[in-house]
Design an enzyme around this catalytic site. Structure first.
Site, PDB file in Angstrom:
ATOM      1  N   CYS A  50       0.838  -1.213   0.000  1.00 17.87           N
ATOM      2  CA  CYS A  50       0.000   0.000   0.000  1.00 17.87           C
ATOM      3  C   CYS A  50       0.869   1.257   0.000  1.00 17.87           C
ATOM      4  CB  CYS A  50      -0.896  -0.014   1.225  1.00 17.87           C
ATOM      5  SG  CYS A  50      -1.730   1.544   1.499  1.00 17.87           S
ATOM      6  N   CYS A  53       0.446   3.224   3.563  1.00 16.06           N
ATOM      7  CA  CYS A  53       0.839   2.689   4.864  1.00 16.06           C
ATOM      8  C   CYS A  53       2.186   3.282   5.322  1.00 16.06           C
ATOM      9  CB  CYS A  53       0.927   1.158   4.802  1.00 16.06           C
ATOM     10  SG  CYS A  53      -0.684   0.337   4.961  1.00 16.06           S
ATOM     11  N   HIS A 113      -4.352   0.481   7.792  1.00 11.37           N
ATOM     12  CA  HIS A 113      -4.823   0.146   6.455  1.00 11.37           C
ATOM     13  C   HIS A 113      -6.252  -0.398   6.464  1.00 11.37           C
ATOM     14  CE1 HIS A 113      -4.137  -0.902   2.231  1.00 11.37           C
ATOM     15  NE2 HIS A 113      -4.745  -2.048   2.474  1.00 11.37           N
ATOM     16  N   ASN A 153     -12.967  10.368  -1.827  1.00 12.10           N
ATOM     17  CA  ASN A 153     -13.594   9.404  -2.716  1.00 12.10           C
ATOM     18  C   ASN A 153     -13.508   8.083  -2.007  1.00 12.10           C
ATOM     19  OD1 ASN A 153     -14.573  10.204  -5.157  1.00 12.10           O
ATOM     20  ND2 ASN A 153     -12.658   9.894  -6.255  1.00 12.10           N
ATOM     21  N   SER A 161      -8.761   4.494  -5.525  1.00 12.39           N
ATOM     22  CA  SER A 161      -7.676   3.616  -5.971  1.00 12.39           C
ATOM     23  C   SER A 161      -7.145   2.697  -4.879  1.00 12.39           C
ATOM     24  CB  SER A 161      -6.525   4.483  -6.488  1.00 12.39           C
ATOM     25  OG  SER A 161      -6.021   5.298  -5.445  1.00 12.39           O
ATOM     26  N   HIS A 164      -7.139   1.978   1.751  1.00 15.03           N
ATOM     27  CA  HIS A 164      -6.546   2.666   2.904  1.00 15.03           C
ATOM     28  C   HIS A 164      -7.262   4.014   3.064  1.00 15.03           C
ATOM     29  CE1 HIS A 164      -2.841   3.204   5.538  1.00 15.03           C
ATOM     30  NE2 HIS A 164      -3.527   4.331   5.667  1.00 15.03           N
ATOM     31  N   HIS A 166      -8.334   7.520   3.062  1.00 14.83           N
ATOM     32  CA  HIS A 166      -7.629   8.726   2.625  1.00 14.83           C
ATOM     33  C   HIS A 166      -8.548   9.675   1.881  1.00 14.83           C
ATOM     34  CE1 HIS A 166      -7.618   6.354  -1.086  1.00 14.83           C
ATOM     35  NE2 HIS A 166      -7.409   7.475  -1.748  1.00 14.83           N
ATOM     36  N   GLN A 168      -8.405  13.774  -0.407  1.00 16.82           N
ATOM     37  CA  GLN A 168      -7.556  14.640  -1.223  1.00 16.82           C
ATOM     38  C   GLN A 168      -7.894  16.102  -1.002  1.00 16.82           C
ATOM     39  OE1 GLN A 168      -6.846  13.577  -5.328  1.00 16.82           O
ATOM     40  NE2 GLN A 168      -7.941  11.638  -5.099  1.00 16.82           N
TER      41      GLN A 168
HETATM   42  P1  H2U Z   1      -8.182   8.337  -4.871  1.00 12.16           P
HETATM   43  O1  H2U Z   1      -8.554   9.174  -3.674  1.00 12.16           O
HETATM   44  O2  H2U Z   1      -9.114   8.541  -6.014  1.00 12.16           O
HETATM   45  O3  H2U Z   1      -7.996   6.909  -4.507  1.00 12.16           O
HETATM   46  O4  H2U Z   1      -6.754   8.850  -5.335  1.00 12.16           O
HETATM   47  C1  H2U Z   1      -5.580   8.685  -4.595  1.00 12.16           C
HETATM   48  C2  H2U Z   1      -4.501   9.546  -5.167  1.00 12.16           C
HETATM   49  O5  H2U Z   1      -3.229   9.077  -4.739  1.00 12.16           O
HETATM   50  C3  H2U Z   1      -4.470   9.555  -6.683  1.00 12.16           C
HETATM   51  O6  H2U Z   1      -4.839  10.855  -7.118  1.00 12.16           O
HETATM   52  C4  H2U Z   1      -2.274   9.424  -5.707  1.00 12.16           C
HETATM   53  C5  H2U Z   1      -3.015   9.234  -7.028  1.00 12.16           C
HETATM   54  O7  H2U Z   1      -2.523  10.137  -7.978  1.00 12.16           O
HETATM   55  N1  H2U Z   1      -1.083   8.585  -5.548  1.00 12.16           N
HETATM   56  C6  H2U Z   1       0.108   9.178  -5.127  1.00 12.16           C
HETATM   57  O8  H2U Z   1       0.154  10.407  -4.949  1.00 12.16           O
HETATM   58  N2  H2U Z   1       1.225   8.397  -4.902  1.00 12.16           N
HETATM   59  C7  H2U Z   1       1.252   7.062  -5.109  1.00 12.16           C
HETATM   60  O9  H2U Z   1       2.261   6.435  -4.863  1.00 12.16           O
HETATM   61  C8  H2U Z   1       0.077   6.354  -5.656  1.00 12.16           C
HETATM   62  C9  H2U Z   1      -1.179   7.172  -5.807  1.00 12.16           C
HETATM   63 ZN    ZN Z   2      -2.271   0.984   3.662  1.00 15.30          ZN
END
Ligand code: H2U
Ligand code: ZN
Length: 346
Positions: A50, A53, A113, A153, A161, A164, A166, A168
């Site tokens: 992940c 994490c 996680h 989201n 994606s 875990h 999270h 934005q």
């Molecule tokens: P979601 O909230 O839609 O899951 O998006 C997670 C974001 O995490 C996504 O915009 C970023 C992706 O660009 N990301 C990173 O910044 N670093 C990473 O190593 C993988 C994903």
């Molecule tokens: Zn995690």
């Protein structure tokens, strides 16, 4: 008089000025929920693969610190960039474009996680609210930033994606379309009555009590009269503040509690981790005082009848007007009836 529970009708979204269509006769039964046997979504508390994490490597090769509550970093695949030069493009008014600058961040809500917001304690959620406020203030201190969108989201069905927990933050140099609409509607009301639109709307809803889900000291969670998604809700602050920067310690604590009480109910409806897109709407920054603006948070969950049956906004809804069958009042009853103890903790 218009019978909201029987007759097809339109309802006005006060914040956008747009209408939605309600067809209550199509779903007379108040409860069409069904529990499905799904593979349990049991995750380990730490996943070595992940990118959120603690201690793990992200896509850009950075190692996450061994963080203890929440943790924020600049999105490694940011949709907006700080250094984009300012340019305008206009070909005869037919091909029109503008460059956009911004900063995109990712916030991990917890080192664990296996958790989601509704499974976290309200103290742990309070730490997330603190971080939202801190990030907001830091981003707002840059004079070229005009709007800060804090959002989450949740769930693969929403394109998230990584399970875990999270969210934005996207901060940008212009005002996004939904904020333009809400600014216009709130300003018109304020100019006419000298009070914020949502203060008056909230007072009326608190009197009617038909769509209220949670009524805490400083915040209320309700299904708006004009909700388009089956279980769409809003959290509204009782005090008309323009942005999250204005919340006191007591308000932040209460907001955390309100988020918890709402999202636990969500999870309990279908005994699943309830997916949604949620985020706060607040006044633009570095754009002067905005007394008409009243902070609030929207939750847009796609689920309709079960953990996997979602509502599709397609056909008539894409081409004409969003439409719903179960009424906001029925959905509010369903949400209100849910236990505030998470089903996984029972
Ligand atoms: P979601 O909230 O839609 O899951 O998006 C997670 C974001 O995490 C996504 O915009 C970023 C992706 O660009 N990301 C990173 O910044 N670093 C990473 O190593 C993988 C994903
Ligand atoms: Zn995690």
């Amino acid at each position: 008089m218009l019978d909201f529970s029987e007759q097809p009708h339109k309802r006005k979204n006060l914040l956008t000025g747009e209408y939605i269509l309600v067809s209550p006769h199509r779903s007379k039964r108040p409860w069409q929920g069904q529990l499905e046997d799904l593979a349990p979504d049991d995750r380990p508390s730490y996943d070595s693969k992940c990118y959120l994490c603690p201690g793990n490597m992200r896509a850009d090769g950075t190692q996450n610190p061994d963080y203890k509550d929440s943790f924020v970093f600049v999105n490694d695949f940011s949709a907006l960039l700080k250094d984009t030069p300012e340019e305008n493009y206009d070909e005869g008014g037919l091909l029109v474009a503008e460059s956009e600058r911004g900063i995109c961040k990712v916030i991990s809500f917890s080192p664990r996680h296996d958790l989601t917001l509704p499974q976290m304690s309200s103290n742990e959620i309070k730490a997330v609210v603190d971080l939202w406020q801190k990030e907001f203030e830091e981003l707002a201190s840059k004079d070229w930033i005009k709007y800060i969108q804090i959002f989450e989201n949740k769930g693969a069905i929403m394109g998230c994606s990584n399970p875990h927990p999270h969210g934005q933050i996207w901060a940008q140099s212009s005002i996004p379309v939904e904020i333009e609409k809400e600014t216009k509607q709130q300003q018109e009301y304020f100019d006419k009555y000298g009070r914020s639109l949502l203060s008056d709307y909230l007072s009326l809803e608190l009197k009617k009590k038909e769509r209220i889900i949670v009524d805490n000291e400083y915040f209320v969670a309700l299904i708006p009269f004009w909700a388009a998604w089956p279980y769409e809700t809003m959290i509204i602050s009782k005090r008309a503040v323009q942005n999250i920067g204005e919340f006191s310690k007591a308000e932040k604590k209460d907001l955390a509690r309100t988020i918890q009480e709402l999202t636990v109910r969500y999870d309990n409806i279908f005994e699943t981790s309830f997916p949604y897109s949620a985020g706060m709407h607040q006044a633009p920054v570095n754009s002067g005082d905005s007394p008409a603006w009243h902070w609030h948070m929207h939750f847009y969950p796609p689920l309709l009848r079960s953990a996997t049956v979602k509502k599709f906004m397609v056909g008539y809804e894409m081409l004409a007007t969003p439409q719903r069958d179960i009424t906001p009042e029925q959905a509010a009853n369903t949400l209100r009836e849910q236990s505030t103890i998470h089903y996984k903790q029972k």
